[in-house]
Every structure is written in C-alpha cells, then in structure tokens.
Motif scaffolding. Structure first.
Motif, PDB file in Angstrom:
ATOM      1  N   ARG A 148       0.863  -1.180   0.000  1.00 21.09           N
ATOM      2  CA  ARG A 148       0.000   0.000   0.000  1.00 21.09           C
ATOM      3  C   ARG A 148       0.898   1.228   0.000  1.00 21.09           C
ATOM      4  O   ARG A 148       1.626   1.477   0.971  1.00 21.09           O
ATOM      5  N   VAL A 149       0.865   1.980  -1.081  1.00 20.10           N
ATOM      6  CA  VAL A 149       1.713   3.167  -1.222  1.00 20.10           C
ATOM      7  C   VAL A 149       1.070   4.318  -0.455  1.00 20.10           C
ATOM      8  O   VAL A 149      -0.097   4.639  -0.665  1.00 20.10           O
ATOM      9  N   ASN A 150       1.851   4.928   0.442  1.00 19.41           N
ATOM     10  CA  ASN A 150       1.261   5.952   1.302  1.00 19.41           C
ATOM     11  C   ASN A 150       1.650   7.378   0.931  1.00 19.41           C
ATOM     12  O   ASN A 150       1.082   8.330   1.452  1.00 19.41           O
ATOM     13  N   ASP A 151       2.640   7.545   0.023  1.00 22.71           N
ATOM     14  CA  ASP A 151       3.078   8.892  -0.316  1.00 22.71           C
ATOM     15  C   ASP A 151       3.915   8.824  -1.586  1.00 22.71           C
ATOM     16  O   ASP A 151       4.389   7.759  -1.990  1.00 22.71           O
ATOM     17  N   ALA A 152       4.125   9.968  -2.192  1.00 25.80           N
ATOM     18  CA  ALA A 152       4.964  10.040  -3.385  1.00 25.80           C
ATOM     19  C   ALA A 152       6.428  10.090  -2.987  1.00 25.80           C
ATOM     20  O   ALA A 152       6.800  10.704  -1.987  1.00 25.80           O
ATOM     21  N   MET A 153       7.280   9.454  -3.779  1.00 29.53           N
ATOM     22  CA  MET A 153       8.716   9.473  -3.535  1.00 29.53           C
ATOM     23  C   MET A 153       9.441   9.417  -4.871  1.00 29.53           C
ATOM     24  O   MET A 153       9.131   8.590  -5.732  1.00 29.53           O
ATOM     25  N   ASP A 154      10.406  10.291  -5.033  1.00 33.53           N
ATOM     26  CA  ASP A 154      11.178  10.360  -6.264  1.00 33.53           C
ATOM     27  C   ASP A 154      12.282   9.301  -6.231  1.00 33.53           C
ATOM     28  O   ASP A 154      13.099   9.270  -5.322  1.00 33.53           O
ATOM     29  N   PHE A 155      12.294   8.392  -7.227  1.00 32.39           N
ATOM     30  CA  PHE A 155      13.317   7.360  -7.297  1.00 32.39           C
ATOM     31  C   PHE A 155      14.520   7.777  -8.152  1.00 32.39           C
ATOM     32  O   PHE A 155      15.521   7.064  -8.181  1.00 32.39           O
ATOM     33  N   SER A 156      14.451   8.904  -8.814  1.00 33.60           N
ATOM     34  CA  SER A 156      15.414   9.207  -9.887  1.00 33.60           C
ATOM     35  C   SER A 156      16.843   9.420  -9.392  1.00 33.60           C
ATOM     36  O   SER A 156      17.797   9.216 -10.143  1.00 33.60           O
ATOM     37  N   GLU A 157      17.022   9.811  -8.124  1.00 30.86           N
ATOM     38  CA  GLU A 157      18.360  10.057  -7.600  1.00 30.86           C
ATOM     39  C   GLU A 157      18.755   9.064  -6.514  1.00 30.86           C
ATOM     40  O   GLU A 157      19.771   9.248  -5.841  1.00 30.86           O
ATOM     41  N   GLN A 210      -4.572   7.910  -6.410  1.00 33.91           N
ATOM     42  CA  GLN A 210      -4.588   8.449  -7.759  1.00 33.91           C
ATOM     43  C   GLN A 210      -3.583   9.588  -7.930  1.00 33.91           C
ATOM     44  O   GLN A 210      -2.881   9.665  -8.940  1.00 33.91           O
ATOM     45  N   ASP A 211      -3.476  10.473  -6.925  1.00 34.42           N
ATOM     46  CA  ASP A 211      -2.572  11.613  -7.072  1.00 34.42           C
ATOM     47  C   ASP A 211      -1.105  11.187  -7.073  1.00 34.42           C
ATOM     48  O   ASP A 211      -0.273  11.794  -7.749  1.00 34.42           O
ATOM     49  N   VAL A 212      -0.778  10.126  -6.325  1.00 34.79           N
ATOM     50  CA  VAL A 212       0.600   9.627  -6.317  1.00 34.79           C
ATOM     51  C   VAL A 212       0.930   8.988  -7.657  1.00 34.79           C
ATOM     52  O   VAL A 212       2.008   9.216  -8.223  1.00 34.79           O
ATOM     53  N   PHE A 213       0.013   8.199  -8.205  1.00 28.67           N
ATOM     54  CA  PHE A 213       0.266   7.568  -9.499  1.00 28.67           C
ATOM     55  C   PHE A 213       0.389   8.617 -10.603  1.00 28.67           C
ATOM     56  O   PHE A 213       1.197   8.470 -11.528  1.00 28.67           O
ATOM     57  N   LYS A 214      -0.384   9.672 -10.501  1.00 32.21           N
ATOM     58  CA  LYS A 214      -0.310  10.730 -11.513  1.00 32.21           C
ATOM     59  C   LYS A 214       1.052  11.414 -11.485  1.00 32.21           C
ATOM     60  O   LYS A 214       1.620  11.750 -12.531  1.00 32.21           O
ATOM     61  N   GLU A 215       1.607  11.593 -10.255  1.00 33.10           N
ATOM     62  CA  GLU A 215       2.914  12.236 -10.146  1.00 33.10           C
ATOM     63  C   GLU A 215       4.041  11.285 -10.552  1.00 33.10           C
ATOM     64  O   GLU A 215       4.991  11.697 -11.234  1.00 33.10           O
ATOM     65  N   TYR A 216       3.933  10.019 -10.144  1.00 29.96           N
ATOM     66  CA  TYR A 216       4.962   9.031 -10.462  1.00 29.96           C
ATOM     67  C   TYR A 216       4.284   7.767 -10.984  1.00 29.96           C
ATOM     68  O   TYR A 216       4.052   6.820 -10.241  1.00 29.96           O
ATOM     69  N   PRO A 217       3.937   7.711 -12.273  1.00 30.93           N
ATOM     70  CA  PRO A 217       3.307   6.506 -12.829  1.00 30.93           C
ATOM     71  C   PRO A 217       4.312   5.363 -12.909  1.00 30.93           C
ATOM     72  O   PRO A 217       5.368   5.486 -13.554  1.00 30.93           O
TER      73      PRO A 217
END
Length: 507
Positions: A374-383, A428-435
């Motif tokens: 269960r994903v609880n927040d957005a997180m940037d994986f790029s770095e 939905q908002d997390v997937f939209k930011e990081y699909p």
C-alpha cells in the motif's frame, strides 16, 4: 513418588540403608535451589557504591558450589564489567536495576562489554528487573539531531563460545552500542525481553547472533538506533538453525537483517509473525563477503516504513525489502542467495521492494506469495542509491540501476523467480505524479508471475514489465478499470515469454 511413599514402600520391603541414602542424594536438587543474594556479599544497591566486586563474588560462589541463582533484590546496583559463569542463573527481581558504569576503568575490555562469558554453559539471565547501559536516551527530537560518538561506549552483553543460554523477560535500556552479542554460541533461547535504545544512536543494535547455531528468539519488543535482530558471520563458522517469531521492531536502520558481515554461511533461518514499524529497511539481505544464504523464510510480517523526516535524517534510501549480493573488496569472494520464500507480507511504504543479484551470481529460487503493498506517499526514485551498509571499497553500477526503476517491486538477476498474488494499491494523485509498474523484472529467467494487480489502470505504464528476461510464464496480470496495459516486454535478450496478457504487437 513422594519421599513418604518411598520410605513406607521400601521400609516394608526392608530396603538396605545405602539405597535410601542414594535416593536422598539424587532427589535433593529437586527440593531446593540455592540462592546467592548479592547483598550478602556486600552489594549496597544504592547506585552510589560500585557493586562490581560484591556481585562478582556472588557469581563465583554460585558457580563453585555447582550452580544456583544469583539474586539481585530490589535496588539500584552500579557495576563495572561482570563475568557470568556456568550453571548460574542471574536473577533480577522486580524493582532491581543493574546500572552499567560509565567509567572506562571499570571494564575489563576497552570496548565497554558489561556482561561477558566465554566457554561457559547453562547460563540464565532472567527475572522482571532491568539492565541499564546508561547510553544516551531516546529524546525523539524533531527535527532529529546527530550527536557525536564518544570515545567510550557501553555494550551490555558479549557471550563467546557458550552453550545452553537463556535470556528471558528482562528489560534492557540504552545500550550505547550492541546490546546482546552472541558469538559462536550453540542453543540459545531469548524470550519475552524488551530492548529500548536510542532510536538515533548509531550501532545500538538489538540482538546479534554471530556464527551461532540453534537460536530461538520470540516475543520480544525492540527499539534501536541500528539493526534490531541481525544475523552475522564475522567468522567462517555458519549461522544456522535460527527461528525468530512474535516480535515487534522499530529502528532507524534494518529490522530483520542478514549480514553485512557474511564470511560464514547462513542457513535454515525462519522469521514469522513480526510487526515492523517506523523503519527504513524492514527486511535486508547484505551478502558481501562470500557467504551462501539459503533455506530462509519470512511469513506473516507487516512492514511500515519510516516517515520522510526520519529517512532524510538516516541518509539511507528506504525500501521495505532489500536483497543484495556484492563484493565488499576487490579480493572478496562472491556470495550467493538461494531458496528464499516470502509469504503473507503486508507493506505500507512510499518506496519499493528491491531484489538484486549479480550477473555472475543471480539470486536462485525466490518465492513471493501473498504480498500487499500500500503506497502511502509520493517518492522520487530518480536520484536514489541502494543502501550499502558496512565498509566497502568497490563501486558498482547496481548501486543505482535497480533502485531507480519505475516500479514498486523490482527484481534484477534472479533465476527461478516465482511471484503469486502481489497487489499494489496507489492513491490516484501519487500515481499521476509518479506513474509506475507494480512489478518490474530485469535480467531474469526460469520464473513465473501470476495474479499481479495494480489499483490504477494505465494505457502507457504496464502493470508488469519484463526486460531482458527469458523462459517466463506470465498469467492474470491486471489493473483496476479498463484500458490497461497489462504486460510490457523490453530488451533484446527477452524471449520465450508465455502469456495471454501480452498484446500481439508486444510479444
């Protein structure tokens, strides 16, 4: 048979007196256990007088008499290092606290080992009292502050080459470094203990079985500033036949861990019924020194990753499950991980599972069954960079290649991967930011993916992605809603993928 019945029966049969005497001698240990009260040996229990000599005298007398209980009645006992001995039960009554001295001169070792034993057997540490390491307290500062490490740090326990050890019901507080270090020990039972160290204190591990055999750890509550329960092999001897169950764990490092010290093999290890919270890495494999890690299982475990503020402080990348094979140094042997299973794992995270073998040593026979993320927040994986752990003198492209993949469960270099029923739930908002995909498998072969589900549908981001994979069966891949790309295949090495979920133009 009671003594009265025995006497009546054998008096009637006119038993010989020597037989009666033999009966009395053999049954005497069942009637009484000798207690050695430390106050009878001069302990004050006022936290002012140093009670080291009195407590050690009681331990020695108990041992020399053949065994018994060394009793600490209610009070506050200040002591330097103590040596426990065979057949001694070290018993702390309710209201008794044993305080570790903070003076280096009060220790036999410059590493601050408080309770020690070497080449001993049948030692028990038990009771409802407390052993206090007098390390820094857990103030849970917000924002957290890193403190400088002092030159001298207490470690509560080091047992080496001991057999038949029991540690039960005791509370251990604020060990400034490793709390319970068991090295080359055989037959260890740890049950019902509490360890509460400073959550922000580096190296304040909970329990460290090191090249040990036949260890049971159960019903424990551990809070630490480093790994909670961590199996190590600092020697060439294996760590084997280990069972960990019914524990609650919280740490700024890794809750359940194998490695990083991995010179001897790990085998026949089973973790179950554990709750992990506020922790960057829930389960970690760190194979760096050539060991084989095999026949290992995890079942019925919940993992709640730490909040972003803690992650920023720890400076580690966060992942609920992390498995990694690498070489620590240029001359290190290449290790192996094989025959590992995960079942009924429930994860609350902002990150991803990352599993990565090496091209020359892929992880073998890995099973993942009934996994809920269960994903609880957005997180940037790029770095992101992978969690290294331990000293390392080599760089590696796998420091970044898999942890940056756009998926919530990533598997690289695995031979014999089987995933059955993995579900990812994303706002939905997390997937939209990081699909991202639910699962991404790279450089793998001889496996199967079955019942993979992602909550958010997408025409562009597949639920399951395979790159450079061969000989794989893929079935029942789906996402919520319509118009979803179920499976995507990439890479020139991809071939022999059997699935009805792959579009005709992507097979």
């Amino acid at each position: 048979m009671t003594f009265t019945l025995f006497l009546k029966e054998y008096t009637e049969t006119r038993i010989m007196l020597p037989v009666l005497i033999l009966f009395l001698l053999c049954t005497a240990p069942l009637w009484a256990v000798s207690d050695y009260n430390v106050r009878d040996y001069g302990a004050a229990g006022d936290k002012q007088q140093l009670d080291t000599s009195a407590i050690q005298s009681a331990i020695d007398a108990c041992h020399e008499a053949g065994g018994g209980r060394v009793v600490l009645p209610p009070g506050d006992y200040l002591s330097g290092s103590l040596q426990l001995r065979s057949h001694v039960t070290f018993w702390l009554e309710n209201g008794a606290t044993l305080w570790a001295s903070t003076e280096p001169k009060d220790y036999a070792s410059d590493r601050g080992h408080f309770l020690t034993a070497q080449d001993q057997e049948h030692i028990v540490i038990a009771g409802s009292g407390c052993i206090h390491g007098q390390g820094t307290k857990d103030l849970r500062r917000k924002p957290p502050i890193k403190e400088p490490m002092p030159e001298f740090r207490t470690r509560i326990l080091l047992f080496e080459n001991c057999r038949n050890i029991t540690i039960r019901d005791i509370t251990f507080l604020y060990s400034d470094s490793w709390t319970l270090h068991l090295k080359l020990c055989d037959t260890v039972m740890i049950d019902g203990i509490t360890i509460h160290n400073n959550y922000f204190r580096t190296n304040s591990d909970g329990i460290d079985p090191d090249s040990c055999r036949n260890v049971h750890i159960s019903n424990c509550h551990i809070v630490g500033g480093d790994d909670c329960i961590v199996l190590k092999t600092t020697t060439d001897e294996p760590c084997e036949n280990i069972v960990v169950t019914n524990c609650t764990l919280e740490t700024i490092a890794t809750a359940l861990k194998l490695g990083t010290e991995s010179h001897g093999d790990f085998r026949n290890v089973h973790f179950s019924n554990c709750t992990i919270r506020n922790t960057p890495v829930g389960i970690g494999f760190f194979a760096k020194d050539g060991a084989v890690m095999e026949r290992i299982s995890f079942s019925n475990i919940t993992i709640e990753n730490a909040d972003p503020q803690v992650i920023a402080y720890a400076q580690d990348y966060v992942t609920p499950i992390f498995m990694d094979i690498e070489k620590r140094h240029q001359d290190s042997k290449v290790g192996a991980i094989r025959d590992v299973s995960f079942s009924d794992i429930f994860i609350d995270t902002c990150s991803s599972i990352v599993v990565q073998g090496m091209p020359e040593s892929p992880i073998q026979n890995l099973s993942m069954r009934n996994i809920a993320i269960r994903v609880n927040d957005a997180m940037d994986f790029s770095e992101r960079k992978k969690k290294v752990g331990g000293s390392r003198t080599l760089g590696n492209q796998r420091d970044t290649i898999f942890v940056r993949k756009p998926a919530y469960a990533v598997f690289g270099y695995v031979d014999g991967l089987r995933i059955d029923n993995l579900n990812v739930f994303i706002p939905q908002d997390v997937f939209k930011e990081y699909p991202r995909s639910a699962v991404l498998v790279s450089e793998a072969q001889n496996g199967s993916l079955d019942h993979i589900f992602r909550e958010i549908p997408s025409k562009d981001i597949a639920t399951a992605e395979l790159e450079n994979c061969r000989d794989m069966a893929v079935t029942d891949i789906s996402a919520g809603g319509k118009g979803n790309l179920n499976v995507s295949l990439k890479g020139t090495e991809t071939g022999n993928i059997r699935s009805d979920d792959i579009p005709a133009d992507n097979r």
